[in-house]
Design an enzyme around this catalytic site. Structure first.
Site, PDB file in Angstrom:
ATOM      1  N   TYR A   1      -2.050  -0.391  10.931  1.00 37.99           N
ATOM      2  CA  TYR A   1      -2.192  -1.070   9.630  1.00 37.99           C
ATOM      3  C   TYR A   1      -0.972  -0.771   8.751  1.00 37.99           C
ATOM      4  CZ  TYR A   1      -3.458  -1.507   4.697  1.00 37.99           C
ATOM      5  OH  TYR A   1      -3.443  -1.800   3.344  1.00 37.99           O
TER       6      TYR A   1
ATOM      7  N   THR B   1       0.824  -1.206   0.000  1.00 38.54           N
ATOM      8  CA  THR B   1       0.000   0.000   0.000  1.00 38.54           C
ATOM      9  C   THR B   1       0.862   1.260   0.000  1.00 38.54           C
ATOM     10  OG1 THR B   1      -1.536   1.267   1.377  1.00 38.54           O
ATOM     11  CG2 THR B   1      -0.112  -0.270   2.529  1.00 38.54           C
ATOM     12  N   ASP B   2       0.271   2.371  -0.446  1.00 37.55           N
ATOM     13  CA  ASP B   2       0.991   3.655  -0.364  1.00 37.55           C
ATOM     14  C   ASP B   2       1.079   4.160   1.077  1.00 37.55           C
ATOM     15  OD1 ASP B   2      -1.673   4.376   0.025  1.00 37.55           O
ATOM     16  OD2 ASP B   2      -1.726   5.900  -1.551  1.00 37.55           O
ATOM     17  N   GLU B   3       0.277   3.550   1.985  1.00 37.31           N
ATOM     18  CA  GLU B   3       0.255   4.061   3.370  1.00 37.31           C
ATOM     19  C   GLU B   3       1.593   3.865   4.083  1.00 37.31           C
ATOM     20  OE1 GLU B   3      -3.103   3.612   5.812  1.00 37.31           O
ATOM     21  OE2 GLU B   3      -4.519   3.684   4.149  1.00 37.31           O
TER      22      GLU B   3
ATOM     23  N   LYS C   1       1.955  -3.321   7.299  1.00 35.64           N
ATOM     24  CA  LYS C   1       2.272  -3.522   5.877  1.00 35.64           C
ATOM     25  C   LYS C   1       3.737  -3.164   5.615  1.00 35.64           C
ATOM     26  CE  LYS C   1      -0.237  -4.523   2.904  1.00 35.64           C
ATOM     27  NZ  LYS C   1      -0.709  -5.840   2.370  1.00 35.64           N
TER      28      LYS C   1
HETATM   29  P1  NAD Z   1     -10.076  -7.040   2.015  1.00 35.03           P
HETATM   30  O1  NAD Z   1     -10.112  -6.766   3.484  1.00 35.03           O
HETATM   31  O2  NAD Z   1     -11.270  -6.754   1.188  1.00 35.03           O
HETATM   32  O3  NAD Z   1      -9.708  -8.576   1.770  1.00 35.03           O
HETATM   33  C1  NAD Z   1      -8.719  -9.241   2.506  1.00 35.03           C
HETATM   34  C2  NAD Z   1      -8.886 -10.738   2.254  1.00 35.03           C
HETATM   35  O4  NAD Z   1      -7.854 -11.424   2.984  1.00 35.03           O
HETATM   36  C3  NAD Z   1     -10.211 -11.299   2.734  1.00 35.03           C
HETATM   37  O5  NAD Z   1     -10.765 -12.143   1.742  1.00 35.03           O
HETATM   38  C4  NAD Z   1      -9.857 -12.096   3.992  1.00 35.03           C
HETATM   39  O6  NAD Z   1     -10.720 -13.180   4.239  1.00 35.03           O
HETATM   40  C5  NAD Z   1      -8.444 -12.538   3.651  1.00 35.03           C
HETATM   41  N1  NAD Z   1      -7.637 -12.841   4.839  1.00 35.03           N
HETATM   42  C6  NAD Z   1      -7.481 -12.080   5.955  1.00 35.03           C
HETATM   43  N2  NAD Z   1      -6.680 -12.693   6.828  1.00 35.03           N
HETATM   44  C7  NAD Z   1      -6.297 -13.864   6.249  1.00 35.03           C
HETATM   45  C8  NAD Z   1      -5.453 -14.931   6.656  1.00 35.03           C
HETATM   46  N3  NAD Z   1      -4.834 -14.924   7.850  1.00 35.03           N
HETATM   47  N4  NAD Z   1      -5.279 -15.980   5.819  1.00 35.03           N
HETATM   48  C9  NAD Z   1      -5.895 -16.011   4.603  1.00 35.03           C
HETATM   49  N5  NAD Z   1      -6.721 -15.033   4.176  1.00 35.03           N
HETATM   50  C10 NAD Z   1      -6.913 -13.966   4.979  1.00 35.03           C
HETATM   51  O7  NAD Z   1      -8.801  -6.273   1.478  1.00 35.03           O
HETATM   52  P2  NAD Z   1      -8.576  -5.485   0.110  1.00 35.03           P
HETATM   53  O8  NAD Z   1      -9.059  -4.103   0.266  1.00 35.03           O
HETATM   54  O9  NAD Z   1      -9.064  -6.316  -0.998  1.00 35.03           O
HETATM   55  O10 NAD Z   1      -6.979  -5.438   0.089  1.00 35.03           O
HETATM   56  C11 NAD Z   1      -6.249  -6.547  -0.432  1.00 35.03           C
HETATM   57  C12 NAD Z   1      -4.764  -6.243  -0.308  1.00 35.03           C
HETATM   58  O11 NAD Z   1      -4.445  -5.052  -1.017  1.00 35.03           O
HETATM   59  C13 NAD Z   1      -4.305  -6.017   1.133  1.00 35.03           C
HETATM   60  O12 NAD Z   1      -3.035  -6.619   1.272  1.00 35.03           O
HETATM   61  C14 NAD Z   1      -4.206  -4.502   1.263  1.00 35.03           C
HETATM   62  O13 NAD Z   1      -3.225  -4.148   2.189  1.00 35.03           O
HETATM   63  C15 NAD Z   1      -3.794  -4.116  -0.148  1.00 35.03           C
HETATM   64  N6  NAD Z   1      -4.228  -2.778  -0.597  1.00 35.03           N
HETATM   65  C16 NAD Z   1      -5.539  -2.388  -0.484  1.00 35.03           C
HETATM   66  C17 NAD Z   1      -5.923  -1.143  -0.977  1.00 35.03           C
HETATM   67  C18 NAD Z   1      -7.364  -0.673  -0.908  1.00 35.03           C
HETATM   68  O14 NAD Z   1      -7.660   0.466  -1.262  1.00 35.03           O
HETATM   69  N7  NAD Z   1      -8.316  -1.493  -0.489  1.00 35.03           N
HETATM   70  C19 NAD Z   1      -4.978  -0.296  -1.559  1.00 35.03           C
HETATM   71  C20 NAD Z   1      -3.646  -0.731  -1.620  1.00 35.03           C
HETATM   72  C21 NAD Z   1      -3.288  -1.982  -1.157  1.00 35.03           C
HETATM   73  O1  DAU Z   2      -4.150   4.135   0.490  1.00 36.20           O
HETATM   74  C1  DAU Z   2      -4.387   2.765   0.385  1.00 36.20           C
HETATM   75  C2  DAU Z   2      -5.247   2.301   1.543  1.00 36.20           C
HETATM   76  O2  DAU Z   2      -6.557   2.804   1.303  1.00 36.20           O
HETATM   77  C3  DAU Z   2      -5.282   0.789   1.690  1.00 36.20           C
HETATM   78  O3  DAU Z   2      -3.983   0.312   1.990  1.00 36.20           O
HETATM   79  C4  DAU Z   2      -6.249   0.361   2.799  1.00 36.20           C
HETATM   80  O4  DAU Z   2      -6.342  -1.049   2.864  1.00 36.20           O
HETATM   81  C5  DAU Z   2      -7.615   0.952   2.482  1.00 36.20           C
HETATM   82  O5  DAU Z   2      -8.513   0.654   3.526  1.00 36.20           O
HETATM   83  C6  DAU Z   2      -7.531   2.462   2.271  1.00 36.20           C
HETATM   84  O6  DAU Z   2      -7.233   3.127   3.517  1.00 36.20           O
HETATM   85  P1  DAU Z   2      -7.974   4.483   3.960  1.00 36.20           P
HETATM   86  O7  DAU Z   2      -7.915   4.592   5.418  1.00 36.20           O
HETATM   87  O8  DAU Z   2      -7.466   5.636   3.154  1.00 36.20           O
HETATM   88  O9  DAU Z   2      -9.474   4.154   3.432  1.00 36.20           O
HETATM   89  P2  DAU Z   2     -10.914   4.418   4.101  1.00 36.20           P
HETATM   90  O10 DAU Z   2     -11.945   4.092   3.063  1.00 36.20           O
HETATM   91  O11 DAU Z   2     -11.036   3.789   5.442  1.00 36.20           O
HETATM   92  O12 DAU Z   2     -10.896   6.002   4.310  1.00 36.20           O
HETATM   93  C7  DAU Z   2     -10.722   6.883   3.212  1.00 36.20           C
HETATM   94  C8  DAU Z   2     -10.686   8.301   3.773  1.00 36.20           C
HETATM   95  O13 DAU Z   2     -11.990   8.611   4.289  1.00 36.20           O
HETATM   96  C9  DAU Z   2      -9.738   8.470   4.945  1.00 36.20           C
HETATM   97  O14 DAU Z   2      -9.164   9.767   4.894  1.00 36.20           O
HETATM   98  C10 DAU Z   2     -10.628   8.345   6.170  1.00 36.20           C
HETATM   99  C11 DAU Z   2     -11.954   8.910   5.694  1.00 36.20           C
HETATM  100  N1  DAU Z   2     -13.164   8.303   6.290  1.00 36.20           N
HETATM  101  C12 DAU Z   2     -13.284   6.939   6.275  1.00 36.20           C
HETATM  102  C13 DAU Z   2     -14.398   6.327   6.820  1.00 36.20           C
HETATM  103  C14 DAU Z   2     -14.530   4.825   6.827  1.00 36.20           C
HETATM  104  C15 DAU Z   2     -14.159   9.092   6.801  1.00 36.20           C
HETATM  105  O15 DAU Z   2     -14.053  10.353   6.778  1.00 36.20           O
HETATM  106  N2  DAU Z   2     -15.269   8.499   7.337  1.00 36.20           N
HETATM  107  C16 DAU Z   2     -15.421   7.149   7.371  1.00 36.20           C
HETATM  108  O16 DAU Z   2     -16.461   6.645   7.889  1.00 36.20           O
END
Ligand code: NAD
Ligand code: DAU
Length: 354
Positions: free
Chosen positions: A159, A133-135, A163
């Site tokens: 988180y 992730t970019d985080e 990562k």
């Molecule tokens: P998500 O929470 O939707 O899915 C995570 C999946 O991992 C689920 O299906 C869960 O059941 C599985 N999982 C959790 N713990 C596990 C374990 N111990 N063993 C096997 N499976 C397990 O997550 P997402 O948003 O699809 O993100 C997927 C990946 O991409 C993550 O690694 C996250 O850090 C990364 N990522 C997400 C975003 C985003 O915006 N959502 C952005 C950048 C990177």
């Molecule tokens: O940048 C990549 C990341 O983006 C991924 O690595 C993470 O897995 C993914 O969850 C996401 O993280 P964020 O914390 O940025 O996403 P989230 O949707 O939780 O929040 C987006 C923005 O909105 C953040 O600035 C927090 C704000 N927010 C979020 C929620 C859930 C609110 O203001 N209210 C809310 O209820």
């Protein structure tokens, strides 16, 4: 070439798009999806490919060494795309240990399994792709240049720290044991099948239900939004053509303040539902800010564009509208993933089938 790829976390949001893409695009590949099915993982996300001949689902934990060893050998795994993780920042603030167990120890266990299974074999087509992730880069101030692959790690939330820790282990396995790895760092994704705890699906759901839209602080935090299918495409490119040992940033070149995302969503949902323009704006509610909330993320994805020709294909407004329509026509999905119905589906679908 025939490949045997282990995709972890394939029942989650991004993982399900990656699995679908690979199962359909590469009929010669065997895709093994290992997922623990936590609250965030749902097999209903993969209904359209679950019967494909080149797909197999295994319910299990990336921290289960024995299971991993069996999977690598039984399926002759030669590639790993590792997405399984605890992914929600707010949950990490409540339960940081879970994030360390899954994201750090789980990734380490998977790396060790790959190392043992691939020991002695030539790197050849083997590859461990860590989806990060970019985080991990921390936070930008207004006007500061976007994150590049050489930006110093500076994670703030548990988180992000977990990562970052997993990234460091991936690098260590490359540098110490020669494990063939690539890493990708992506910005915020949106699109179908995202669990409704994340900002965009949460707000779509709440606008439809006439419930409050919780905005942390003033809503002036900035995120760089990317359609999940663009992310899946970038993973495909990097997995196949990225250079060994390299990191690639993936982003939408699409920075938005949270409050502006919410206003755009309100406009789209109100239009789609035939509500008076702006009628849902009254639902916006500013609440206490997230602890350690990073003010701004922005991605410089130049390296990916220059080396592999990737760039985002979805425009934000049309991608959001398409996403809103998906949620409006998948009410049952929303009910299923937020209720016990999903567990019953799993039992019916897989009980006794190994
Ligand atoms: P998500 O929470 O939707 O899915 C995570 C999946 O991992 C689920 O299906 C869960 O059941 C599985 N999982 C959790 N713990 C596990 C374990 N111990 N063993 C096997 N499976 C397990 O997550 P997402 O948003 O699809 O993100 C997927 C990946 O991409 C993550 O690694 C996250 O850090 C990364 N990522 C997400 C975003 C985003 O915006 N959502 C952005 C950048 C990177
Ligand atoms: O940048 C990549 C990341 O983006 C991924 O690595 C993470 O897995 C993914 O969850 C996401 O993280 P964020 O914390 O940025 O996403 P989230 O949707 O939780 O929040 C987006 C923005 O909105 C953040 O600035 C927090 C704000 N927010 C979020 C929620 C859930 C609110 O203001 N209210 C809310 O209820």
């Amino acid at each position: 070439m025939k490949r045997h790829i282990l995709i972890t976390g394939g029942a989650g949001f991004i993982g399900s798009h990656v699995v679908r893409r690979f199962v359909r695009k590469y009929p010669d590949y065997m895709i093994v999806n290992l997922d623990k099915l936590t609250y965030a993982g749902n097999l209903v996300n993969l209904r359209d490919v679950e019967k494909a001949a080149n797909y197999k689902f295994v319910r299990g934990d990336i921290g289960d060494r024995e299971l991993l060893c069996t999977l690598f050998h039984e399926h002759s795994i030669d590639g790993v795309i590792h997405l399984a993780a605890e992914s929600h920042v707010d949950r990490s603030i409540r339960d940081p240990l879970l994030f360390a167990r899954t994201n750090v120890l789980g990734t380490l266990t998977l790396l060790q399994a790959a190392r043992e299974a691939w020991e002695g074999a030539s790197a050849g087509a083997r590859r461990f792709h860590h989806v990060s992730t970019d985080e991990v880069y921390g936070a930008l101030k207004d006007g500061e240049a976007a994150f590049s692959e050489t930006t110093r790690y500076d994670p703030h939330s548990p988180y992000a720290a977990s990562k970052a820790g997993s990234d460091h282990f991936v690098r260590a396995y490359h540098d110490t044991y020669g494990l063939p790895v690539v890493l990708t760092h992506c910005s915020n994704n949106y699109g179908p099948y995202q669990f409704p705890e994340k900002l965009i699906p949460l707000c779509i759901r709440n606008i439809c239900a006439g419930e409050l839209l919780p905005i942390y602080g003033k809503g002036d935090h900035v995120r760089d939004w990317l359609h999940v299918e663009d992310h899946a495409e970038a993973i495909d490119e990097v997995f196949h053509r990225g250079r060994d040992g390299e990191s690639y940033n993936i982003g939408g070149i699409n920075e938005w303040k949270n409050i502006d995302v919410i206003k755009l969503l309100i406009r789209i949902v109100d239009e789609e539902l035939g509500n008076a323009p702006g009628s849902s704006e009254k639902l916006i509610t500013h609440i206490t800010d997230r602890a350690g909330h990073d003010p701004r993320y922005a991605i410089n994805a130049q390296k990916l564009r220059e080396e592999l020709g990737w760039f985002p294909k979805h425009s934000f407004e049309s991608g959001l509208r398409e996403t809103v329509r998906w949620y409006l026509t998948h009410e049952q999905w929303m009910t299923d993933v937020t209720s016990g119905a999903y567990e019953r589906y799993y039992e019916e679908m897989y009980s006794g089938r190994g």
